[in-house]
Design a protein around this motif. Structure first.
Motif, short mmCIF file in Angstrom:
data_model
loop_
_atom_site.label_atom_id
_atom_site.label_comp_id
_atom_site.label_asym_id
_atom_site.label_seq_id
_atom_site.Cartn_x
_atom_site.Cartn_y
_atom_site.Cartn_z
N ASN A 43 15.09 -29.25 -20.49
CA ASN A 43 14.79 -30.64 -20.88
C ASN A 43 14.31 -31.49 -19.71
N LEU A 44 13.43 -30.92 -18.89
CA LEU A 44 12.96 -31.60 -17.70
C LEU A 44 11.95 -32.69 -18.05
N LYS A 45 12.20 -33.88 -17.50
CA LYS A 45 11.26 -34.98 -17.63
C LYS A 45 11.00 -35.56 -16.26
N PHE A 46 9.77 -36.05 -16.07
CA PHE A 46 9.42 -36.64 -14.78
C PHE A 46 8.41 -37.74 -15.01
N SER A 47 8.68 -38.90 -14.40
CA SER A 47 7.78 -40.05 -14.52
C SER A 47 7.48 -40.64 -13.16
N ILE A 48 6.30 -41.22 -13.03
CA ILE A 48 5.93 -41.97 -11.83
C ILE A 48 5.49 -43.36 -12.30
N ASP A 49 6.14 -44.39 -11.75
CA ASP A 49 5.83 -45.78 -12.13
C ASP A 49 5.82 -45.95 -13.65
N LYS A 50 6.85 -45.41 -14.26
CA LYS A 50 7.07 -45.50 -15.71
C LYS A 50 6.04 -44.73 -16.54
N LYS A 51 5.15 -44.00 -15.88
CA LYS A 51 4.21 -43.15 -16.60
C LYS A 51 4.79 -41.74 -16.68
N GLU A 52 4.95 -41.24 -17.88
CA GLU A 52 5.54 -39.92 -18.06
C GLU A 52 4.53 -38.83 -17.71
N ILE A 53 4.90 -37.98 -16.76
CA ILE A 53 4.03 -36.89 -16.32
C ILE A 53 4.46 -35.57 -16.95
N LEU A 54 5.77 -35.34 -17.03
CA LEU A 54 6.31 -34.15 -17.69
C LEU A 54 7.22 -34.60 -18.83
N ASN A 55 7.05 -33.96 -19.98
CA ASN A 55 7.79 -34.40 -21.17
C ASN A 55 8.60 -33.25 -21.75
N ASP A 56 9.90 -33.27 -21.51
CA ASP A 56 10.86 -32.36 -22.15
C ASP A 56 10.46 -30.89 -21.97
N ILE A 57 10.37 -30.48 -20.72
CA ILE A 57 9.98 -29.11 -20.37
C ILE A 57 11.22 -28.21 -20.36
N SER A 58 11.18 -27.13 -21.12
CA SER A 58 12.28 -26.16 -21.14
C SER A 58 11.71 -24.75 -21.20
N PHE A 59 12.22 -23.87 -20.35
CA PHE A 59 11.87 -22.45 -20.42
C PHE A 59 12.81 -21.66 -19.52
N ASP A 60 12.93 -20.39 -19.79
CA ASP A 60 13.71 -19.46 -18.97
C ASP A 60 12.77 -18.45 -18.34
N ILE A 61 13.07 -18.06 -17.10
CA ILE A 61 12.33 -16.99 -16.44
C ILE A 61 13.28 -15.81 -16.25
N PRO A 62 13.04 -14.69 -16.90
CA PRO A 62 13.92 -13.53 -16.71
C PRO A 62 13.87 -13.04 -15.25
N LYS A 63 14.94 -12.44 -14.83
CA LYS A 63 14.99 -11.90 -13.48
C LYS A 63 13.86 -10.90 -13.26
N GLY A 64 13.14 -11.08 -12.16
CA GLY A 64 12.09 -10.15 -11.79
C GLY A 64 10.76 -10.35 -12.47
N ALA A 65 10.66 -11.32 -13.38
CA ALA A 65 9.41 -11.53 -14.12
C ALA A 65 8.40 -12.31 -13.30
N PHE A 66 7.13 -12.06 -13.56
CA PHE A 66 6.02 -12.80 -12.95
C PHE A 66 5.47 -13.71 -14.04
N ILE A 67 5.70 -15.02 -13.88
CA ILE A 67 5.28 -16.00 -14.87
C ILE A 67 4.12 -16.80 -14.30
N GLY A 68 3.03 -16.89 -15.04
CA GLY A 68 1.91 -17.72 -14.64
C GLY A 68 1.89 -19.01 -15.45
N ILE A 69 1.49 -20.10 -14.81
CA ILE A 69 1.30 -21.37 -15.50
C ILE A 69 -0.19 -21.67 -15.51
N ILE A 70 -0.74 -21.85 -16.69
CA ILE A 70 -2.15 -22.18 -16.82
C ILE A 70 -2.30 -23.49 -17.59
#
Length: 282
Positions: A8-35
Motif C-alpha cells: 500500500n505504498l503511496k508517495f506525494s510531492i507538494d500534495k501531488k500524488e506520484i505513487l498510488n497504492d502500490i503493492s507487490f511481492d518479490i519472491p526470493k531470487g526472482a528478477f523483476i523488471g519494471i516497465i
C-alpha cells in the motif's frame, strides 16, 4: 536471499500524488523488471524502496523487517543500488569508487582487507574494466562510469539488487554482458528497464506502471502483448517468439503501419518466418 514486500505504498510531492497504492511481492531470487512510459513512476518507486524518498504511507518489508526502521549500514548490507543519476565529477580513481561498496562492512577507521581488494579486482574484471584501477573516474566515458558504478554495487555483496535503467550509456555488447552478469548472481533483483527486448530476455516477472499505478504484474509471456504495448506505450508492435532462445521478441513499427489484420500476440516456435496468430479486430 531476501523476500521483498511492498504494501500500500503511496508517495506525494507538494500534495501531488506520484505513487498510488502500490503493492507487490518479490519472491526470493526472482528478477523483476519494471516497465512503463516516462513519468509513470518507475524511478520514484525504486527511490522509495532504497530510501532516497520517504513514502507518504505504506510499508516496505525485507524478510518481514520494516525497511524504514533499519539503520543505514544494516540497510546497505541488504540492498545494493545502481541509481540512474550519478555525480560524474568524482575526483577518485576507479578502484577507490568500487571500494566504497565495501563501506557497510567496515568500522570507522578499519582498512580494506585482502578479501575486499580481491573482490574489487574480480568485479572490475567482470564488468570489463580490468586494468582501469588507477584511472580517474571523472575522465571515463559514460559507459565506463556506468560499469564502474555497477562494480561498486556488486562488491556490496547483498542479497537484493536495485537497478534503475542499468543499461543506459552502454553499448549493446556491454548491455548483454551486464545483464548476463546480474542474472548469473541468482539474487533478488528489481530493475527499471527501458528496453523491452532486454526485459523479455532476462526478467522472470514484469511490473507494468502507468500514471503512478501498477496496471499489470505477471510473467513476461503474460505481460508483453501487442495490446499492452499499444495501450500503455501507444505503439504498434509485432510480438513473437525468437526461434533461437525461445524468448519473446518485440518488433516495433512506424505509427502509420498496421499488421494487416495479422495477430501480433505470439508466433509459434518457427519464429517470425510464418504467421500462426489470430486476427486483430478493430
Amino acid at each position: 536471499m531476501l523476500k521483498v514486500q511492498v504494501k500500500n505504498l503511496k508517495f506525494s510531492i507538494d500534495k501531488k500524488e506520484i505513487l498510488n497504492d502500490i503493492s507487490f511481492d518479490i519472491p526470493k531470487g526472482a528478477f523483476i523488471g519494471i516497465i512503463g512510459p516516462n513519468g509513470s513512476g518507475k524511478s520514484t518507486l525504486l527511490k522509495n524502496i532504497y530510501r532516497l524518498y520517504k513514502p507518504s504511507s505504506g510499508n516496505i518489508l525485507l524478510d518481514n523487517k520494516e525497511l524504514s526502521k533499519m539503520k543505514d549500514k544494516d540497510c546497505a548490507r541488504e540492498i545494493a543500488v545502481l541509481a540512474q543519476e550519478s555525480n560524474s565529477q568524482f575526483d577518485f580513481t576507479v578502484e577507490q569508487i568500487v571500494k566504497m561498496g565495501r563501506y557497510p562492512y567496515k568500522s570507522m577507521f578499519e582498512d580494506y582487507s585482502k578479501k575486499d581488494l580481491q573482490m574489487v579486482r574480480d568485479m572490475l574484471k567482470k564488468v570489463g574494466l580490468d586494468g582501469y584501477s588507477d584511472r580517474s573516474f571523472s575522465n571515463l566515458s559514460g559507459g565506463e562510469k556506468q560499469r564502474t558504478l555497477i562494480a561498486r554495487a556488486l562488491v556490496q555483496d547483498t542479497d537484493f539488487l536495485i537497478l534503475d535503467e542499468p543499461t543506459n550509456h552502454l553499448d549493446i555488447g556491454y548491455q548483454i554482458q551486464l545483464m548476463d552478469l546480474v542474472k548469473s548472481l541468482n539474487i533478488t533483483t528489481l530493475s527499471a528497464i527501458h528496453d523491452m527486448n532486454i526485459a523479455s530476455m532476462y526478467c522472470d516477472y514484469l511490473i507494468v506502471m502507468k500514471e503512478g499505478k501498477i496496471i499489470n504484474f505477471g510473467t513476461v509471456e503474460e505481460v508483453i502483448t501487442s495490446e499492452m504495448l499499444k495501450s500503455v506505450f501507444g505503439v504498434n508492435a509485432y510480438v513473437g517468439i525468437n526461434p533461437v532462445n525461445k524468448k519473446l521478441q518485440i518488433s516495433f513499427m512506424h505509427t502509420h503501419e498496421h499488421v494487416n489484420g495479422i495477430g501480433v500476440d505470439h508466433i509459434h516456435e518457427d519464429g517470425f518466418s510464418g504467421v500462426h496468430s489470430h486476427h486483430i479486430h478493430a
